[in-house]
Design a protein around this motif. Structure first.
Motif, PDB file in Angstrom:
ATOM      1  N   LYS A   1       1.006  -1.081   0.243  1.00 30.64           N
ATOM      2  CA  LYS A   1      -0.143   0.124   0.172  1.00 30.64           C
ATOM      3  C   LYS A   1       0.755   1.278   0.056  1.00 30.64           C
ATOM      4  O   LYS A   1       1.875   1.318   0.736  1.00 30.64           O
ATOM      5  N   ILE A   2       0.598   2.103  -0.897  1.00 28.20           N
ATOM      6  CA  ILE A   2       1.363   3.403  -0.839  1.00 28.20           C
ATOM      7  C   ILE A   2       0.884   4.481   0.131  1.00 28.20           C
ATOM      8  O   ILE A   2      -0.310   4.683   0.277  1.00 28.20           O
ATOM      9  N   SER A   3       1.893   4.969   0.894  1.00 27.46           N
ATOM     10  CA  SER A   3       1.607   5.888   2.020  1.00 27.46           C
ATOM     11  C   SER A   3       1.163   7.160   1.364  1.00 27.46           C
ATOM     12  O   SER A   3       1.104   7.484  -0.021  1.00 27.46           O
ATOM     13  N   GLU A   4       0.464   7.966   2.209  1.00 23.52           N
ATOM     14  CA  GLU A   4      -0.217   9.267   1.772  1.00 23.52           C
ATOM     15  C   GLU A   4       0.992  10.227   1.114  1.00 23.52           C
ATOM     16  O   GLU A   4       0.832  10.922   0.173  1.00 23.52           O
ATOM     17  N   TYR A   5       1.950  10.208   1.874  1.00 24.76           N
ATOM     18  CA  TYR A   5       3.245  11.107   1.455  1.00 24.76           C
ATOM     19  C   TYR A   5       3.635  10.250  -0.235  1.00 24.76           C
ATOM     20  O   TYR A   5       4.079  11.198  -0.856  1.00 24.76           O
ATOM     21  N   GLY A   6       3.714   8.953  -0.159  1.00 26.63           N
ATOM     22  CA  GLY A   6       4.194   8.498  -1.499  1.00 26.63           C
ATOM     23  C   GLY A   6       3.325   8.560  -2.505  1.00 26.63           C
ATOM     24  O   GLY A   6       3.707   9.108  -3.715  1.00 26.63           O
ATOM     25  N   LEU A   7       1.990   9.040  -2.294  1.00 28.46           N
ATOM     26  CA  LEU A   7       0.957   9.549  -3.288  1.00 28.46           C
ATOM     27  C   LEU A   7       1.366  10.982  -3.849  1.00 28.46           C
ATOM     28  O   LEU A   7       1.427  11.106  -4.836  1.00 28.46           O
ATOM     29  N   GLN A   8       1.731  11.926  -2.818  1.00 27.39           N
ATOM     30  CA  GLN A   8       1.777  13.276  -2.943  1.00 27.39           C
ATOM     31  C   GLN A   8       3.291  13.167  -3.813  1.00 27.39           C
ATOM     32  O   GLN A   8       3.182  14.067  -4.778  1.00 27.39           O
ATOM     33  N   LEU A   9       4.088  12.584  -3.414  1.00 29.11           N
ATOM     34  CA  LEU A   9       5.531  12.682  -4.183  1.00 29.11           C
ATOM     35  C   LEU A   9       5.135  12.173  -5.719  1.00 29.11           C
ATOM     36  O   LEU A   9       5.771  12.749  -6.413  1.00 29.11           O
ATOM     37  N   ARG A  10       4.525  11.098  -5.551  1.00 33.27           N
ATOM     38  CA  ARG A  10       4.141  10.753  -7.093  1.00 33.27           C
ATOM     39  C   ARG A  10       3.701  11.772  -7.926  1.00 33.27           C
ATOM     40  O   ARG A  10       3.992  11.953  -9.135  1.00 33.27           O
TER      41      ARG A  10
END
Length: 197
Positions: A38-47
């Motif tokens: 599962k991608i973290s919230e930070y991971g989604l924002q960074l992407r």
């Protein structure tokens, strides 16, 4: 000067992005092998930030400067950021159909083929304004390269905010784009959340 030399298809695959947004017609046959994490919230924002940077060909420091400018402007920061990125001269050249890909549009501007309101501009990050007239330089109009480009990009749909001449080697900016007119698959609100931490 820093140059992004990442292979386009490889980067598109890792970001889950269609290469069409960069003007590339190729498709990658490879599948991205990702663990079912599962991608973290930070991971989604960074992407989302990486997607916007990659599509417009902007590196980290200039991108952060665009965000700071957008934050100071009236209105929603995310929409201002996307409009500012779309107003870049290299992006407008790509939208007008004077380049096959976004990277080629940057090169065309760097090589001094473009004039804005009659003056030669060689800065890809130059921000256009409503009413600007953008054309290929008089000396460069007969070059075979532009004939080849117009053959390839002839069927490309030009946004409503740009009025392109019949010969295809110039145009006028009718108005600045709104966020609805920008068809880039980026959720700018996630970028704002990332920078506002």
């Amino acid at each position: 000067m820093a140059i992004n030399r990442v292979p386009i298809l490889k980067r598109c695959r890792s970001l889950g992005l269609d290469p069409v947004y960069l003007g590339v017609d190729k498709k990658s046959n490879r599948e991205l092998k990702r663990a079912n994490r599962k991608i973290s919230e930070y991971g989604l924002q960074l992407r989302e930030k990486q997607k916007a940077k990659f599509i417009y060909g902007v590196l980290e420091k200039p991108f952060h400067n665009y965000y700071l400018k957008a934050d100071r402007m009236k209105g929603m920061t995310g929409e201002n950021l996307m409009i500012m990125l779309e107003r870049r001269l290299d992006s407008v050249i790509f939208r007008m159909g004077l380049a096959r890909t976004r990277r080629e549009s940057r090169q065309i501007v760097n090589h001094k083929f473009i004039t804005v309101n009659g003056k030669c501009v060689s800065i890809p990050s130059y921000l256009i304004k409503a009413g600007d007239v953008i054309e290929v330089r008089e000396k460069s109009r007969g070059i075979q390269r532009f004939k080849d480009i117009l053959e390839v990009t002839g069927g490309r749909i030009v946004p409503e905010w740009i009025d392109v001449n019949e010969d295809g080697l110039g145009g006028t900016i009718k108005e600045l784009p709104s966020r609805d007119q920008i068809d880039v698959p980026v959720d700018e609100m996630l970028i704002v959340e990332l920078y506002s931490k």
